[in-house]
Design an enzyme around this catalytic site. Sequence first.
Site, PDB file in Angstrom:
ATOM      1  N   ASP A  43       0.832  -1.207   0.000  1.00 50.26           N
ATOM      2  CA  ASP A  43       0.000   0.000   0.000  1.00 50.26           C
ATOM      3  C   ASP A  43       0.868   1.260   0.000  1.00 50.26           C
ATOM      4  OD1 ASP A  43       0.872  -0.182   2.582  1.00 50.26           O
ATOM      5  OD2 ASP A  43      -1.099  -0.015   3.523  1.00 50.26           O
ATOM      6  N   SER A  44       2.209   1.068   0.008  1.00 51.50           N
ATOM      7  CA  SER A  44       3.126   2.194  -0.225  1.00 51.50           C
ATOM      8  C   SER A  44       2.832   2.824  -1.579  1.00 51.50           C
ATOM      9  CB  SER A  44       4.582   1.721  -0.167  1.00 51.50           C
ATOM     10  OG  SER A  44       4.770   0.606  -1.001  1.00 51.50           O
TER      11      SER A  44
ATOM     12  N   ASP B 240      -1.164  -6.055  -0.281  1.00 56.53           N
ATOM     13  CA  ASP B 240      -1.504  -5.423   0.998  1.00 56.53           C
ATOM     14  C   ASP B 240      -3.000  -5.166   1.078  1.00 56.53           C
ATOM     15  OD1 ASP B 240       0.275  -4.825   3.039  1.00 56.53           O
ATOM     16  OD2 ASP B 240       1.211  -3.197   1.917  1.00 56.53           O
TER      17      ASP B 240
ATOM     18  N   LYS C  33      -1.405  -9.315   2.856  1.00 51.69           N
ATOM     19  CA  LYS C  33      -0.636  -8.864   4.027  1.00 51.69           C
ATOM     20  C   LYS C  33      -1.517  -7.919   4.837  1.00 51.69           C
ATOM     21  CE  LYS C  33       3.114  -5.928   3.778  1.00 51.69           C
ATOM     22  NZ  LYS C  33       2.663  -4.760   4.563  1.00 51.69           N
TER      23      LYS C  33
ATOM     24  N   GLU D  72      -1.454  -5.388   8.496  1.00 51.82           N
ATOM     25  CA  GLU D  72      -0.637  -4.767   9.542  1.00 51.82           C
ATOM     26  C   GLU D  72      -1.267  -4.977  10.916  1.00 51.82           C
ATOM     27  OE1 GLU D  72       0.272  -0.648   8.856  1.00 51.82           O
ATOM     28  OE2 GLU D  72       1.005  -1.043   6.830  1.00 51.82           O
TER      29      GLU D  72
ATOM     30  N   GLU E  58       9.308  -4.010  10.432  1.00 57.90           N
ATOM     31  CA  GLU E  58       9.702  -2.709   9.883  1.00 57.90           C
ATOM     32  C   GLU E  58      10.316  -1.810  10.958  1.00 57.90           C
ATOM     33  OE1 GLU E  58       6.873  -0.957   7.227  1.00 57.90           O
ATOM     34  OE2 GLU E  58       8.012   0.907   7.065  1.00 57.90           O
TER      35      GLU E  58
HETATM   36  O1  KIV Z   1       3.450  -1.083   1.509  1.00 59.40           O
HETATM   37  C1  KIV Z   1       4.601  -1.534   1.472  1.00 59.40           C
HETATM   38  O2  KIV Z   1       5.370  -1.292   0.539  1.00 59.40           O
HETATM   39  C2  KIV Z   1       5.025  -2.368   2.589  1.00 59.40           C
HETATM   40  C3  KIV Z   1       6.483  -2.631   2.705  1.00 59.40           C
HETATM   41  C4  KIV Z   1       7.120  -1.423   3.232  1.00 59.40           C
HETATM   42  C5  KIV Z   1       6.764  -3.823   3.504  1.00 59.40           C
HETATM   43  O3  KIV Z   1       4.236  -2.759   3.384  1.00 59.40           O
END
Ligand code: KIV
Length: 278
Positions: free
Chosen positions: A44-45, A83, A112, A114, A182
Amino acid sequence: MRNSIQKIQNYKKEGKKITVLTAYDYSTAKYIDQAGVDIVLVGDSLAQVALGYDNTTDIGMDEMLVFTRAVSRAVEKALLVADMPFMSFQLDKIQTMKNACEFIKAGANAIKMEGCSDFVIDNIKHLVQNGVPVMGHLGFTPMSINSIGGHKIQGKDADRTIDLLKNALRLQNAGCFAIVLEMLPLQSSQFISQRLRIPTIGIGGGKFCDGQVLVSDDVLGKFDRYKPKFARQYSSLKDIIFNVAKAFCSDVEAGTFPSVKESFTLNNEEIEKLENYR
Ligand code: KIV
């Protein structure tokens, strides 16, 4: 065929490091995959690096799914993890399952999430029991930036490292197949990694994690709004893009682009007809 979860998990037993890069578009994903990265993450970056939002909390399901589909069309060998965005998994079991399945239908092999609140742990158990593999994410969790109060290192002392270990064990017991760690001191992630059966994937977590993940725009040198201490930049794509755009503009302005070779042409007979047209 894409890497299986079992293959990735065996790397930990074999002492082979796991490589993970993010990708958001078809062509970046294609070359990252061909280069042999083990896992491609549609992180989600992308909210910040591809869409220009301030925080990852700004992106929703619809946008994440568009990019997951694009990346999935390119990835042949790597395991594809997507994500789940903010507030798409902090919901009841049915809604969380529905959202997770959208990613699987979009081509992801796993999702994924969090954090590790009781609520999230219950949802992870439910997903895993129903065939959706889950990667956890602890330490600095960007979605919680408002409660953490900035990009802060986590697990900064022994007590906080032990707390993180306890949370990592809860994620492992809930069925996560791997955990991203992280922004942790390298000794803290070493302590945690040695006590888990499942692999840890570090980002700013030091060399003792079982694998490493970085954001592709950071390694490519394409995103410069901020540069994390832990990101190694291998190229300066932003300079390449800038110089190419400059060269294009000056070629067009000077009339040197397009050349005849870069144009379509009529044959002489048709040209003559045009010349004789009154
Ligand atoms: O969103 C992302 O790119 C991530 C990585 C930083 C692990 O969660």
